[in-house]
Design a protein around this motif. Structure first.
Motif, mmCIF file in Angstrom:
data_model
loop_
_atom_site.group_PDB
_atom_site.id
_atom_site.type_symbol
_atom_site.label_atom_id
_atom_site.label_comp_id
_atom_site.label_asym_id
_atom_site.label_seq_id
_atom_site.Cartn_x
_atom_site.Cartn_y
_atom_site.Cartn_z
ATOM 1 N N HIS A 74 -30.097 20.052 -27.226
ATOM 2 C CA HIS A 74 -30.311 18.956 -28.169
ATOM 3 C C HIS A 74 -30.381 17.615 -27.448
ATOM 4 N N ALA A 75 -29.476 17.375 -26.517
ATOM 5 C CA ALA A 75 -29.452 16.094 -25.802
ATOM 6 C C ALA A 75 -30.742 15.900 -24.999
ATOM 7 N N THR A 76 -31.233 16.956 -24.392
ATOM 8 C CA THR A 76 -32.456 16.863 -23.589
ATOM 9 C C THR A 76 -33.662 16.537 -24.454
ATOM 10 N N HIS B 133 -37.771 18.134 -33.139
ATOM 11 C CA HIS B 133 -37.412 19.530 -32.941
ATOM 12 C C HIS B 133 -36.430 20.026 -33.981
ATOM 13 N N GLU B 134 -36.314 21.340 -34.036
ATOM 14 C CA GLU B 134 -35.242 22.023 -34.729
ATOM 15 C C GLU B 134 -34.773 23.157 -33.818
ATOM 16 N N ILE B 135 -33.497 23.464 -33.895
ATOM 17 C CA ILE B 135 -32.914 24.557 -33.124
ATOM 18 C C ILE B 135 -32.482 25.627 -34.117
ATOM 19 N N ILE C 224 -24.622 18.484 -34.388
ATOM 20 C CA ILE C 224 -26.031 18.581 -33.971
ATOM 21 C C ILE C 224 -26.887 18.629 -35.223
ATOM 22 N N PRO C 225 -27.494 17.520 -35.609
ATOM 23 C CA PRO C 225 -28.207 17.464 -36.886
ATOM 24 C C PRO C 225 -29.459 18.327 -36.952
ATOM 25 N N PRO D 127 -33.338 23.532 -20.365
ATOM 26 C CA PRO D 127 -34.033 22.713 -21.354
ATOM 27 C C PRO D 127 -35.059 21.757 -20.740
ATOM 28 N N ALA D 128 -34.832 21.325 -19.500
ATOM 29 C CA ALA D 128 -35.814 20.442 -18.841
ATOM 30 C C ALA D 128 -37.132 21.170 -18.644
ATOM 31 N N ASP D 129 -37.077 22.484 -18.424
ATOM 32 C CA ASP D 129 -38.307 23.268 -18.311
ATOM 33 C C ASP D 129 -39.018 23.345 -19.654
#
Length: 265
Positions: free
Chosen positions: A44-46, A54-56, A78-79, A119-121
């Motif tokens: 989420h932070a990335t 986005h949504e997770i 985490i909204p 997540p950076a990828d």
């Protein structure tokens, strides 16, 4: 029947430009109470830092530990997190498919709950897709790819299996069994119906995409072994299932007369 979480746990989409595609991230989770917090916070932070809407979407695959309780807690901070519990049938493929039937985005990635995928990828995958590709596939084994603490016996099996797939389908791509991939919504819809209930779904999705004529780019990515718990992949149980999917896609490639190929615009 599996029950979704209450409406209050539906995600608020992260801010981004109106024209930017909404990215959904589907994460299957079985007994991941130790890993899931770090994974979701980092992801989420990335994405938030990169301004990616986005949504997770987490599928709790009927975990026997405190994974569900952790998700309930994480949803408060985490909204963009939404989670479901898949009461059954269970298994990696079923859990992923459960999420793939419920995501809302314009494109969807499958990632692991143990933070083995970076997540950076995913950000790089997302940016690459904006060049017009239907799919973006990761490769851990080519130039720029990296693996950390990969179990030696699994590495041998992985490379042999991917070499077979690469040869049989005459591909340049060398990491079909890597679950970490990104698909546009219309691509994912074009890969249905899904056949795989287990980890062989990781092979089914890219092979169908390739055989059915969807465009794809390959981006190097990293993989890091989990810090907590144990892998859910049981190699001895999966060989015949991977073989079934490979043969199914091979038959489709040569005998389906293009019935399932991407419709040209």
């Amino acid at each position: 029947m599996s029950q979704p979480t209450p409406p209050a746990h539906q995600p608020a989409v992260a801010a981004a430009t109106a024209a930017a595609p909404l990215l959904s991230v589907v994460i299957p989770a079985y007994n991941e109470e130790e890993s899931i917090g770090e994974t979701l916070r980092t992801l989420h932070a990335t994405l938030l830092a990169e301004g990616i809407a986005h949504e997770i979407v987490v599928t709790n695959d009927n975990s026997k530990d405190n994974t569900l309780a952790r998700l309930e807690e994480l949803a408060q901070e985490i909204p963009t997190l939404v989670y479901y519990t898949n009461a059954g049938p269970n298994g990696f493929g079923y859990a992923v498919r459960y999420g793939l039937e419920r995501y809302r985005g314009d494109c969807v990635a499958v990632m692991m709950a143990d933070l083995s995928d970076d997540p950076a990828d995913l950000v790089r995958f997302y940016r690459k897709m904006q060049e017009g590709y239907d799919c973006v596939f990761g490769s851990r084994w080519g130039r720029g790819g990296r693996v950390v603490d990969y179990p030696p016996h699994k590495r041998v099996i992985n490379r042999v299996a991917n070499a077979i797939v690469k040869t049989v389908f005459r591909l340049k791509y060398n990491d079909c069994t890597n679950a970490f991939k990104l698909y546009r919504r219309h691509t994912m819809e074009g890969l249905k119906p899904f056949l795989s209930p287990h980890f062989n779904l990781t092979l089914e999705l890219p092979l169908k995409a390739i055989v059915r004529g969807y465009s794809y780019a390959v981006v190097p990515n990293s993989w890091t072994n989990r810090k907590y718990g144990e892998s859910k992949l049981k190699i001895k149980e999966m060989g015949s299932r991977y073989f079934f999917i490979m043969m199914y896609c091979l038959i489709e490639k040569y005998f389906a007369q293009g019935d399932f190929r991407k419709k040209q615009e």
